[in-house]
Design an enzyme around this catalytic site. Structure first.
Site, PDB file in Angstrom:
ATOM      1  N   SER A   1      16.722  -0.432   7.299  1.00  0.00           N
ATOM      2  CA  SER A   1      17.422  -0.439   6.007  1.00  0.00           C
ATOM      3  C   SER A   1      18.843  -0.964   6.154  1.00  0.00           C
ATOM      4  CB  SER A   1      17.438   0.974   5.427  1.00  0.00           C
ATOM      5  OG  SER A   1      18.033   1.861   6.367  1.00  0.00           O
ATOM      6  N   GLY A   2      19.049  -1.901   7.095  1.00  0.00           N
ATOM      7  CA  GLY A   2      20.352  -2.552   7.225  1.00  0.00           C
ATOM      8  C   GLY A   2      20.385  -3.824   6.384  1.00  0.00           C
TER       9      GLY A   2
ATOM     10  N   ALA B   1      19.470  -6.910   6.945  1.00  0.00           N
ATOM     11  CA  ALA B   1      18.270  -7.758   6.918  1.00  0.00           C
ATOM     12  C   ALA B   1      17.165  -7.108   6.087  1.00  0.00           C
ATOM     13  CB  ALA B   1      17.789  -8.015   8.349  1.00  0.00           C
TER      14      ALA B   1
ATOM     15  N   ALA C   1      29.972  -2.795  10.730  1.00  0.00           N
ATOM     16  CA  ALA C   1      30.603  -4.116  10.886  1.00  0.00           C
ATOM     17  C   ALA C   1      32.026  -4.085  10.337  1.00  0.00           C
ATOM     18  CB  ALA C   1      29.775  -5.177  10.185  1.00  0.00           C
ATOM     19  N   GLN C   2      32.923  -4.704  11.080  1.00  0.00           N
ATOM     20  CA  GLN C   2      34.328  -4.656  10.674  1.00  0.00           C
ATOM     21  C   GLN C   2      34.805  -5.996  10.147  1.00  0.00           C
ATOM     22  OE1 GLN C   2      36.754  -3.255  13.941  1.00  0.00           O
ATOM     23  NE2 GLN C   2      35.949  -1.173  13.821  1.00  0.00           N
TER      24      GLN C   2
ATOM     25  N   ARG D   1      33.810 -15.193  22.623  1.00  0.00           N
ATOM     26  CA  ARG D   1      33.800 -13.845  23.204  1.00  0.00           C
ATOM     27  C   ARG D   1      33.452 -13.784  24.669  1.00  0.00           C
ATOM     28  NH1 ARG D   1      31.113 -10.554  18.287  1.00  0.00           N
ATOM     29  NH2 ARG D   1      32.968 -10.868  17.032  1.00  0.00           N
TER      30      ARG D   1
ATOM     31  N   HIS E   1      27.907  -5.385  22.636  1.00  0.00           N
ATOM     32  CA  HIS E   1      28.171  -5.461  21.191  1.00  0.00           C
ATOM     33  C   HIS E   1      27.004  -6.016  20.386  1.00  0.00           C
ATOM     34  CE1 HIS E   1      30.537  -5.821  17.578  1.00  0.00           C
ATOM     35  NE2 HIS E   1      30.353  -7.128  17.519  1.00  0.00           N
TER      36      HIS E   1
ATOM     37  N   ARG F   1      26.662 -15.526  20.425  1.00  0.00           N
ATOM     38  CA  ARG F   1      26.833 -15.550  18.962  1.00  0.00           C
ATOM     39  C   ARG F   1      28.288 -15.769  18.583  1.00  0.00           C
ATOM     40  NH1 ARG F   1      28.256 -11.462  15.051  1.00  0.00           N
ATOM     41  NH2 ARG F   1      28.514 -10.013  16.783  1.00  0.00           N
TER      42      ARG F   1
ATOM     43  N   SER G   1      26.389 -12.944  12.359  1.00  0.00           N
ATOM     44  CA  SER G   1      25.138 -12.171  12.420  1.00  0.00           C
ATOM     45  C   SER G   1      24.795 -11.502  11.101  1.00  0.00           C
ATOM     46  CB  SER G   1      25.175 -11.160  13.549  1.00  0.00           C
ATOM     47  OG  SER G   1      26.197 -10.255  13.320  1.00  0.00           O
ATOM     48  N   LEU G   2      25.774 -10.989  10.375  1.00  0.00           N
ATOM     49  CA  LEU G   2      25.436 -10.473   9.041  1.00  0.00           C
ATOM     50  C   LEU G   2      24.858 -11.628   8.224  1.00  0.00           C
ATOM     51  CD1 LEU G   2      28.459  -8.128   8.263  1.00  0.00           C
ATOM     52  CD2 LEU G   2      26.084  -7.443   8.530  1.00  0.00           C
TER      53      LEU G   2
HETATM   54  P1  FAD Z   1      20.844  -2.759  11.450  1.00  0.00           P
HETATM   55  O1  FAD Z   1      21.886  -2.802  10.412  1.00  0.00           O
HETATM   56  O2  FAD Z   1      21.254  -2.298  12.803  1.00  0.00           O
HETATM   57  O3  FAD Z   1      19.715  -1.797  10.894  1.00  0.00           O
HETATM   58  C1  FAD Z   1      18.628  -1.409  11.690  1.00  0.00           C
HETATM   59  C2  FAD Z   1      17.722  -0.542  10.857  1.00  0.00           C
HETATM   60  O4  FAD Z   1      16.489  -0.363  11.526  1.00  0.00           O
HETATM   61  C3  FAD Z   1      18.268   0.857  10.602  1.00  0.00           C
HETATM   62  O5  FAD Z   1      17.987   1.218   9.277  1.00  0.00           O
HETATM   63  C4  FAD Z   1      17.459   1.720  11.555  1.00  0.00           C
HETATM   64  O6  FAD Z   1      17.286   3.054  11.108  1.00  0.00           O
HETATM   65  C5  FAD Z   1      16.129   0.991  11.524  1.00  0.00           C
HETATM   66  N1  FAD Z   1      15.287   1.243  12.687  1.00  0.00           N
HETATM   67  C6  FAD Z   1      15.488   0.890  13.977  1.00  0.00           C
HETATM   68  N2  FAD Z   1      14.489   1.322  14.751  1.00  0.00           N
HETATM   69  C7  FAD Z   1      13.623   1.948  13.933  1.00  0.00           C
HETATM   70  C8  FAD Z   1      12.409   2.621  14.125  1.00  0.00           C
HETATM   71  N3  FAD Z   1      11.852   2.780  15.347  1.00  0.00           N
HETATM   72  N4  FAD Z   1      11.792   3.173  13.055  1.00  0.00           N
HETATM   73  C9  FAD Z   1      12.326   3.068  11.830  1.00  0.00           C
HETATM   74  N5  FAD Z   1      13.476   2.434  11.582  1.00  0.00           N
HETATM   75  C10 FAD Z   1      14.117   1.891  12.617  1.00  0.00           C
HETATM   76  N6  FAD Z   1      28.377  -8.881  12.525  1.00  0.00           N
HETATM   77  C11 FAD Z   1      29.033  -9.706  11.686  1.00  0.00           C
HETATM   78  O7  FAD Z   1      28.472 -10.719  11.245  1.00  0.00           O
HETATM   79  N7  FAD Z   1      30.305  -9.435  11.310  1.00  0.00           N
HETATM   80  C12 FAD Z   1      30.980  -8.341  11.753  1.00  0.00           C
HETATM   81  O8  FAD Z   1      32.126  -8.123  11.387  1.00  0.00           O
HETATM   82  C13 FAD Z   1      30.319  -7.467  12.655  1.00  0.00           C
HETATM   83  N8  FAD Z   1      30.962  -6.379  13.142  1.00  0.00           N
HETATM   84  C14 FAD Z   1      30.255  -5.507  13.930  1.00  0.00           C
HETATM   85  C15 FAD Z   1      30.895  -4.330  14.359  1.00  0.00           C
HETATM   86  C16 FAD Z   1      30.183  -3.403  15.114  1.00  0.00           C
HETATM   87  C17 FAD Z   1      30.862  -2.129  15.574  1.00  0.00           C
HETATM   88  C18 FAD Z   1      28.822  -3.661  15.451  1.00  0.00           C
HETATM   89  C19 FAD Z   1      28.039  -2.673  16.268  1.00  0.00           C
HETATM   90  C20 FAD Z   1      28.216  -4.828  15.040  1.00  0.00           C
HETATM   91  C21 FAD Z   1      28.924  -5.755  14.275  1.00  0.00           C
HETATM   92  N9  FAD Z   1      28.310  -6.934  13.828  1.00  0.00           N
HETATM   93  C22 FAD Z   1      28.993  -7.771  12.994  1.00  0.00           C
HETATM   94  C23 FAD Z   1      26.894  -7.168  14.070  1.00  0.00           C
HETATM   95  C24 FAD Z   1      26.114  -6.781  12.807  1.00  0.00           C
HETATM   96  O9  FAD Z   1      26.674  -5.601  12.254  1.00  0.00           O
HETATM   97  C25 FAD Z   1      24.648  -6.534  13.102  1.00  0.00           C
HETATM   98  O10 FAD Z   1      24.132  -7.595  13.859  1.00  0.00           O
HETATM   99  C26 FAD Z   1      23.848  -6.438  11.815  1.00  0.00           C
HETATM  100  O11 FAD Z   1      24.423  -5.473  10.959  1.00  0.00           O
HETATM  101  C27 FAD Z   1      22.409  -6.082  12.118  1.00  0.00           C
HETATM  102  O12 FAD Z   1      21.745  -5.824  10.904  1.00  0.00           O
HETATM  103  P2  FAD Z   1      20.196  -5.539  10.908  1.00  0.00           P
HETATM  104  O13 FAD Z   1      19.797  -5.408   9.492  1.00  0.00           O
HETATM  105  O14 FAD Z   1      19.501  -6.514  11.751  1.00  0.00           O
HETATM  106  O15 FAD Z   1      20.064  -4.117  11.651  1.00  0.00           O
HETATM  107  C1  SIN Z   2      34.559  -7.969  14.898  1.00  0.00           C
HETATM  108  O1  SIN Z   2      35.002  -7.554  13.841  1.00  0.00           O
HETATM  109  O2  SIN Z   2      35.240  -8.292  15.867  1.00  0.00           O
HETATM  110  C2  SIN Z   2      33.095  -8.096  15.027  1.00  0.00           C
HETATM  111  C3  SIN Z   2      32.664  -9.335  14.389  1.00  0.00           C
HETATM  112  C4  SIN Z   2      31.291  -9.664  14.830  1.00  0.00           C
HETATM  113  O3  SIN Z   2      30.715  -8.962  15.652  1.00  0.00           O
HETATM  114  O4  SIN Z   2      30.775 -10.662  14.343  1.00  0.00           O
END
Ligand code: FAD
Ligand code: SIN
Length: 526
Positions: free
Chosen positions: A11-12, A14, A44-45, A283, A344, A379, A384-385
């Site tokens: 529920s992120g 994607a 994400a910041q 990075r 990260h 990356r 990535s968002l």
């Molecule tokens: P996520 O948002 O991680 O969601 C994963 C989902 O899957 C969750 O709901 C979880 O509960 C579910 N899930 C996982 N395993 C299971 C399972 N076995 N059963 C059921 N559900 C499960 N990217 C940027 O582009 N810009 C930024 O500024 C940035 N800042 C960041 C800062 C931090 C601290 C971090 C950690 C990452 C950052 N990133 C940033 C990277 C970015 O946040 C992630 O790559 C992105 O949010 C991933 O989204 P997603 O939807 O793929 O997964």
């Molecule tokens: C950050 O805010 O430095 C993270 C950005 C990212 O992971 O893309």
């Protein structure tokens, strides 16, 4: 058993993007393994990269992405994502994301590897605002059912059909309910994995507790290829604090003038490593430079200093970081911040095509659990968002366009617990979890050698036997599921790293320091 048209695990950014795109036509169920907002998205910041400034072009964004990715990216995919970025931002604005503005335009910040100001953001807590907006829209949609606390164990495939068809399809998942311990079967004509990354394979990571590579491990076990798992990204600036272990200091601090200083010499050191780009080099370059300074001078951390900028400017741009640090006794407007690199982002993952299709019929994937070809060997910040929005939508569009051709779900066998008992040794899980994360950090980190990788591989083989035995005898629990996946993901990372006989992007090994002329993906086939 719960049946829907489409099942989404995650529920992120994607998962919810896919759900909102599908919801006007289909009944969608979205599972999360804890609270709906406990993935990386909410953390994400920095922001989201998109070409929005008159001096910037798609070509510049493509080129910056390819340079950061050390040529391992798929240029067509990079172009596809970059060109869809402005529309993704428009959709988020439509959902109510309150991006920072300057006059009538969006405020664009800068991060490492970007040749232009290109990052839209909500102060220094972009992910939180994005997650809130997507979740609000999903919660209010009558066709979307959001189910927290369901930990997916494994995909339900043709092997689980009551009358085996041999078609090789994916029909949903088995998931354990965290609150009751019951295993539920969720079925659907199409399943999307949006389970995020595998950061918690490492001792120090900015990723949340649940980033255990579940989707990657499930897809691999079901028969999907994974690619470039050795490309683990280490963020250069995670707060060094003995109590708060995984607080990120956004790259935007360097983007807005922050300098990296060696606390022993008092000198800015990036000039020795990348004299042109300095603190805004990609990075991998900055993380290796910090690692080298730490090792050379026997330091615990280096300093990130933005105290030369006006205090109001610092507080205005980084209100959340400022507040958090004040709570820890650090005033970033007057003092340097102690930082270290930490895992990260997982650049590799499940192989998908431009429509988010995996190798298995009925199974799609999007976001950090995938290897789409966008990031290559490293990356670019804030891409990535963006990938989550573009591929979340791409999966949904492909499912919608081919809906009538998807076969109906056959009868699937329920989960069988007849041969297992409750565990009497939960301590085994904790012990193994800590051990994996520690040797991954020490042996498979920023600088690698073949010997270290082989040591890790040996440990993984032993633990795999132990965990498989445990899994075969005891009832599944969320911790056991995560441990099994963590181990599987670690194995894929180490195997991929041993496979690459060069240094490229995030994979740096002393035994193969050169970069080969041709960039080739590491593809593992189950
Ligand atoms: P996520 O948002 O991680 O969601 C994963 C989902 O899957 C969750 O709901 C979880 O509960 C579910 N899930 C996982 N395993 C299971 C399972 N076995 N059963 C059921 N559900 C499960 N990217 C940027 O582009 N810009 C930024 O500024 C940035 N800042 C960041 C800062 C931090 C601290 C971090 C950690 C990452 C950052 N990133 C940033 C990277 C970015 O946040 C992630 O790559 C992105 O949010 C991933 O989204 P997603 O939807 O793929 O997964
Ligand atoms: C950050 O805010 O430095 C993270 C950005 C990212 O992971 O893309």
């Amino acid at each position: 058993m719960t049946q829907s048209d489409i099942l989404i695990i995650g529920s992120g950014a994607a998962g919810l993007t896919a759900a909102l795109t599908l919801a006007p036509r289909f009944r969608v169920t979205v599972l999360a393994k804890g609270a709906l907002n406990d993935g990386s998205t909410a953390w994400a910041q920095g922001g989201i990269a998109a070409v929005l400034e008159p001096g910037d072009t798609f070509d510049h964004h493509v080129e910056d992405t390819m340079v950061a990715g050390a040529g391992l990216n798929d240029r067509d995919v990079v172009e596809f994502v970059v060109e869809h970025a402005p529309a993704a931002i428009e959709r988020l604005i439509g959902l109510g994301v309150p991006f920072a503005t300057e006059g009538n335009a969006l405020h664009l910040t800068r991060e490492g590897g970007h040749s232009h100001r290109r990052i839209v953001h909500v102060a220094d807590a972009t992910g939180w605002a994005v997650q809130e907006a997507l979740q609000r829209a999903a919660e209010s949609h009558p066709n979307i059912t959001l189910v927290p606390d369901q930990v997916a164990i494994d995909l339900a495939t043709s092997r689980h059909e009551e009358r085996y068809s041999g078609a090789g399809n994916v029909w949903g998942v088995y998931a354990v309910d965290r609150r009751t311990g019951d295993v539920n079967l969720y079925t659907a004509k199409a399943t999307i994995l949006a389970t995020g990354g595998a950061g918690r394979t490492y001792l120090f990571s900015t990723a949340p507790r649940g980033a255990t590579g579940d989707g990657i491990a499930m897809a691999w076990r079901a028969g999907c290829r994974v690619s470039n798992m050795e490309m683990m990204q280490f963020h250069p600036t995670c707060l060094y604090n003995l109590e708060v272990k995984n607080f990120l200091i956004t790259e935007a601090v360097r983007g807005e003038g922050g300098r990296l200083i060696n606390p022993t010499t008092g000198k800015r050191f990036m000039a020795y490593y990348d004299a042109v780009r300095m603190e805004l080099a990609p990075r991998d370059v900055v993380a290796r430079a910090i690692d080298a300074e730490i090792k050379r001078y026997g330091l615990d951390y280096v300093h990130l200093d933005i105290s030369h900028m006006p205090a109001d400017f610092v507080r205005g741009h980084f209100p959340n970081i400022h507040e958090k640090l004040i709570g820890l006794g650090i005033d970033m407007t007057t003092q340097p911040i102690p930082v270290v690199p930490a895992q990260h982002y997982t650049c590799g993952g499940i192989v998908i095509d431009r429509d988010g299709r995996t190798d298995l019929p009925g199974l799609y994937a999007a976001g950090e659990c995938t290897e789409s070809g966008l990031h290559g060997a490293n990356r670019l910040a804030s891409n990535s968002l963006l990938e989550c929005f573009v591929f979340g939508e791409a999966c949904a569009n492909h499912i919608a366009a081919h809906w009538d051709a998807l076969p109906p779900v056959p009868k699937i066998r329920p989960w069988d617990e007849s041969r297992v008992t409750d565990s009497d040794e939960e301590v085994v899980i904790k012990q193994n979890w800590t051990e994996i994360r520690r040797f991954m950090w020490n042996y498979v980190g920023i600088v690698r050698t073949t010997k270290r990788l082989e040591r890790a591989q040996h440990r993984i083989a032993m633990l795999t036997e132990e965990v498989a035995d445990y899994y075969g005898h005891f009832r599944v629990t969320p911790d056991l599921i995560e441990l099994r996946n963590l181990l599987q993901t670690a194995e894929l990372i180490v195997r991929s790293a041993l496979h690459r006989h060069e240094s490229r992007g995030l994979h740096y090994t002393r035994d193969w320091p050169e970069t080969l002329p041709e960039a080739v993906d590491t593809v593992l086939v189950p």
